[in-house]
Design an enzyme around this catalytic site. Structure first.
Site, PDB file in Angstrom:
ATOM      1  CG  ASP A   3      -8.204  -3.838  -9.933  1.00 32.38           C
ATOM      2  OD1 ASP A   3      -9.017  -3.012 -10.887  1.00 32.38           O
ATOM      3  OD2 ASP A   3      -8.069  -5.122  -9.571  1.00 32.38           O
ATOM      4  CG  HIS A  57     -12.615  -2.457  -9.844  1.00 29.69           C
ATOM      5  ND1 HIS A  57     -11.402  -3.716  -9.971  1.00 29.69           N
ATOM      6  CD2 HIS A  57     -13.527  -3.363  -9.557  1.00 29.69           C
ATOM      7  CE1 HIS A  57     -12.240  -5.231  -9.361  1.00 29.69           C
ATOM      8  NE2 HIS A  57     -12.993  -4.983  -9.820  1.00 29.69           N
ATOM      9  CB  SER A  91     -13.491  -7.334  -7.551  1.00 36.01           C
ATOM     10  OG  SER A  91     -14.012  -8.025  -9.042  1.00 36.01           O
TER      11      SER A  91
END
Ligand SMILES: *[C@@H]1O[C@H](CO)[C@@H](O)[C@H](O)[C@H]1NC(C)=O
Ligand SMILES: *[C@@H]1O[C@H](CO)[C@@H](O)[C@H](O)[C@H]1NC(C)=O
Ligand SMILES: *[C@@H]1O[C@H](CO)[C@@H](O)[C@H](O)[C@H]1NC(C)=O
Ligand SMILES: *[C@@H]1O[C@H](CO)[C@@H](O)[C@H](O)[C@H]1NC(C)=O
Ligand SMILES: *[C@@H]1O[C@H](CO)[C@@H](O)[C@H](O)[C@H]1NC(C)=O
Ligand SMILES: *[C@@H]1O[C@H](CO)[C@@H](O)[C@H](O)[C@H]1NC(C)=O
Length: 755
Positions: free
Chosen positions: A132, A206, A536
């Site tokens: 990620d 994220h 996600s």
């Protein structure tokens, strides 16, 4: 347990596949200006699965190969491809990120004594690799209190870099690496002051969000400015994390193929037990043997090494055939809502109170303000409508000081963007009407999201009242009301555009308004928690659950774990309500929305039977997709013999059956392995798709010490000569205690004469 999976290799043991991303000097002749411009380009040189475990040996081989090559003056893709051992050379491409209560909602309450969370000791000893945007190591979610020692099979490192050194790793974050060459090749950049870090430190937020969702430690009293307050934790709070940073907060942000492939390669070598990848690329999708489908290739190697790879389905819903990460060896996750709402009152000047949803707790004008409908105040009435408050569409002299109602008829406008338009025009509040409620975005001004019914009531009040006014209240947090999960409207839908016989997505999990760790706005801050919505966020929920299952059943293959998740998934919410699609209030979610259903961890750990898949089955599947033998050989380095069989694609031993073109009759084969009591008898319960007849043979499966795996056939017959749409049904094997349910999707096609 005697699964075929026990033959699966342990991570990081005997095999290591090698990918090299190297810089080549490519000469691009700009003939018209009569000079040559040299540009550096990263090309991915893919060597397939190798026997060498020792990275030093493989590195030496690469140097030998390179020095041979560099002797040549003209480096194009061709000589490299012809070099022995080189499987594919491709240019490097860019991928996108799919951008606390949820655990209780799916039955993993950490206070209940006998659930999966307790049985598996909260995932202790398992290593979750997260590919990620990196991690914010100071976040409390990543403290290592109560964590066990670093597992002995771990071979990774804590790679240092800008604002990140070995003291940022601990017994929670046991390793971290970063990969930037591929990205820099596409979008050259150096350190960007305070925004990105040349290290595993998260420049986006994220990666911290997904990692803390999968395996965040316990953190007391987390909230977002008072909302959703409570104890925060990941799915497997005692599992370890290994961070592989491949996504960068530069320009629009992204993650390059070359970096992704390297990350998979390192993660497999390092010894992760599970991989979580909330990244995708848009349709049209690349073949599963094409390096531009780096996630498919990387995950194939991971799967071969016994490492399940969990991926997001994409955020391109509700349009059909938009699902990404469709390779049959992946666990692909759709996003659903949870039972937490943030009701916010809108009090109109006529004293009527209407309700919407909000998570923006910013500066409120607590009194009444005048209220208007954006369609009445366009900046340029001749050119565009201001109805959904597109950027710059509002006339500031008419909007200033007002609460503005914006109404969007599509999903191309979002609440954040509308709030920016309102803010820039001097408005003081926003009521945003849209057809779905997934994701109550943060806003630049106090804002409330409403459905069309409430939106219409407000519009008619505005039309009637002489001087309409309204007051927006503070949002409240409400949990645990009997609310069914809904499938988020943004969640990408099947069928798969590249291999429709493989049902995707596999499963749905919470992915709307998920509160988890984030990168703080300020470098000096340790902690930040944010609400995010997306597939996600759904992906690491399943990753955490897979970690729990894997710590109880370390020998189960990735396919067996996927099967356990899919066949045990729930079709209904706790209140017995069906799972509906967000937006279309009465459409029940079907297998192309939610795969097997909503994830049900308590049942997944004891599935009764599993549909296992061995490497050879995937090879035959690739053969039937028309992949060349040489391209498949490159994936496995095994001698490939493609069997000439017509419906091998339908016969891949998945826990679902999808038939995209039933002409008259087709028979598919499956086999199930008993993972419950040695002696058990299962019988089939068939729910045939409408207008299709379906027969299972045999109808009873008797397992004992000798018969642990049994096959059966399912025959489908279409009675009608027309081209229909997909119809859905199910096949459930039950011994009275377990219900092993496979979703079935069949589309009847007209059988034209001579075809
Ligand atoms: C494939 O495996 C064989 C042995 O099984 C080995 O000799 C050969 O070098 C391998 N090829 C590649 C490209 O790794
Ligand atoms: C890591 O960085 C921190 C903060 O800059 C510093 O205090 C610490 O000494 C460093 N540790 C190592 C092992 O370099
Ligand atoms: C709204 O309620 C307030 C207080 O209850 C009252 O004073 C006011 O007259 C009401 N307004 C209307 C339009 O009914
Ligand atoms: C905004 O509306 C005012 C009042 O109707 C008008 O005078 C002005 O020209 C408008 N401004 C723009 C930029 O259209
Ligand atoms: C085995 O059978 C017993 C008795 O029917 C049951 O309670 C138990 O849950 C079964 N075990 C498994 C793993 O299915
Ligand atoms: C298992 O079942 C088969 C067929 O029902 C039977 O022939 C065999 O003897 C059984 N084996 C054992 C060990 O019970």
């Amino acid at each position: 347990m005697d699964l075929e999976s026990s033959k699966w290799r342990r991570p990081g043991k005997s095999h290591f596949f090698v990918i090299m991303a190297i810089f080549l000097i490519q000469h691009q002749l700009h003939v018209s200006v009569k000079y040559a411009e040299a540009t550096k380009k990263v090309h991915i040189v893919y060597m397939g699965e190798k026997e060498h475990e020792d990275p030093a040996i493989t590195k030496k081989l690469h140097y030998e190969m390179l020095s041979t090559l560099l002797g040549r003056y003209d480096l194009t893709d061709i000589p490299l491809q012809k070099f022995p051992g080189v499987v594919q050379v491709i240019p490097n491409g860019i991928h996108k990120l799919h951008t606390t209560r949820s655990w209780e909602f799916i039955g993993l309450n950490h206070h209940s004594p006998q659930n999966l969370l307790q049985q598996s000791n909260m995932g202790q000893g398992t290593i979750i690799g997260v590919i990620d945007s990196g991690v914010w190591p100071e976040s409390k979610s990543f403290h290592d209190e109560g964590m066990g020692p670093v597992p002995s099979h771990w071979k990774g490192i804590c790679q240092q870099g800008e604002s990140f050194n070995s003291s940022n790793c601990n017994r929670k974050i046991i390793g971290a690496r970063w990969f930037v060459k591929g990205f820099q090749d596409q979008i050259p950049f150096n350190t960007v002051e305070g925004r990105e870090f040349m290290s595993p430190r998260d420049g986006v937020g994220h990666g911290s969000h997904t990692a803390s969702t999968a395996a965040g430690n316990f953190v007391e009293k987390v909230s977002y400015k008072g909302l959703a307050a409570g104890l925060a934790r990941g799915g497997a709070p005692l599992a370890h994390l290994a961070i592989y940073k491949v996504c960068w907060n530069i320009e629009d942000g992204g993650c390059a193929d070359a970096d992704l492939l390297k990350a998979f390669d390192k993660a497999i070598y390092d010894g992760v037990d599970i991989l979580s990848v909330s990244i995708g690329n848009n349709i049209p999708l690349f073949s599963y043997v094409d390096l531009r489908n780096s996630i498919a290739i990387g995950s194939f190697h991971a799967t071969l090494n016994g490492i399940p790879v969990v991926c997001s389905a994409g955020n391109d819903g509700p349009i059909s055939q938009t699902v990404q990460n469709t390779a049959p060896w992946l666990i692909t996750v759709a996003a659903s809502t949870i039972d937490r709402t943030f009701p916010t009152a809108i009090i109109l000047g006529n004293n009527n109170t209407l309700w919407g949803q909000s998570i923006t707790t910013g500066q409120h004008n607590h009194g009444f303000a005048s209220l208007t409908y954006s369609e009445r105040i366009p900046k340029n009435p001749m050119v565009d409508s201001a109805k959904d408050c597109q950027p710059g569409s509002l006339n500031a002299s008419l909007a200033a000081g007002k609460i503005i109602l914006c109404l969007s008829e599509s999903n191309t406008q979002d609440m954040f963007s509308a709030s920016t338009s309102v803010f820039e025009a001097g408005g003081v509040g926003l009521v945003f009407a849209q057809f779905h409620h997934d994701g109550t975005d943060l806003c630049k001004v106090p804002c409330v999201k409403v459905d069309y019914e409430v939106g219409t009531q407000i519009v008619s009040y505005i039309r009637k009242a002489r001087s309409p006014t309204a007051k927006l209240s503070f949002p409240k947090t409400v949990v645990g009301k009997k609310v069914s999960p809904r499938l988020a409207s943004f969640s990408s839908r099947g069928p798969s555009s590249i291999s429709p016989e493989v049902l995707k997505p596999d499963i749905a999990a919470p992915g709307v308004d998920i509160l988890a760790a984030y990168r703080p706005a300020n470098r000096d801050q340790d902690d930040s928690y944010e609400f995010l919505s997306g597939t996600s966020m759904a992906c690491p929920h399943v990753t955490g659950i897979v970690a729990l299952i894997k710590s109880l059943h370390p020998n189960w293959s990735p396919a067996a774990i996927r099967s356990a998740l899919v066949t045990s998934a729930s079709q209904t919410a706790t209140d017995g309500m069906k799972i509906f699609e967000e937006g279309s209030t009465r459409k029940e979610a079907d297998p192309f929305d939610i795969g097997g259903g909503h994830v049900n961890p308590g049942k997944a750990v004891n599935p009764g039977l599993v549909y296992d898949v061995v490497t050879g089955d995937y090879i035959q599947f690739l053969c039937s997709m028309g992949c060349s033998r040489s391209s498949i050989t490159s994936l496995t380095n095994a001698t490939i013999k493609c069997k000439p069989k017509s419906n091998t694609r339908l016969d891949l031993n998945l826990p679902s059956i999808t038939i995209p073109d039933l002409k008259t009759k087709v028979t598919v084969t499956r086999k199930v392995t008993n993972v419950g009591n040695v002696t058990s008898v299962y019988r089939a319960i068939v729910q045939a798709p409408f207008d299709i007849s379906m027969r299972v043979e045999p109808e009873t499966l008797s397992f004992n010490r000798t018969y642990k795996t049994l096959s059966f056939k399912v025959t489908f017959l279409s009675n009608h000569k027309y081209q229909g749409d997909y119809r859905f049904g199910s096949l459930t094997w039950t011994d009275g205690e377990h219900f092993v349910r496979s979703p079935i999707s069949v589309r009847a096609m007209e059988a034209y004469a001579g075809v």
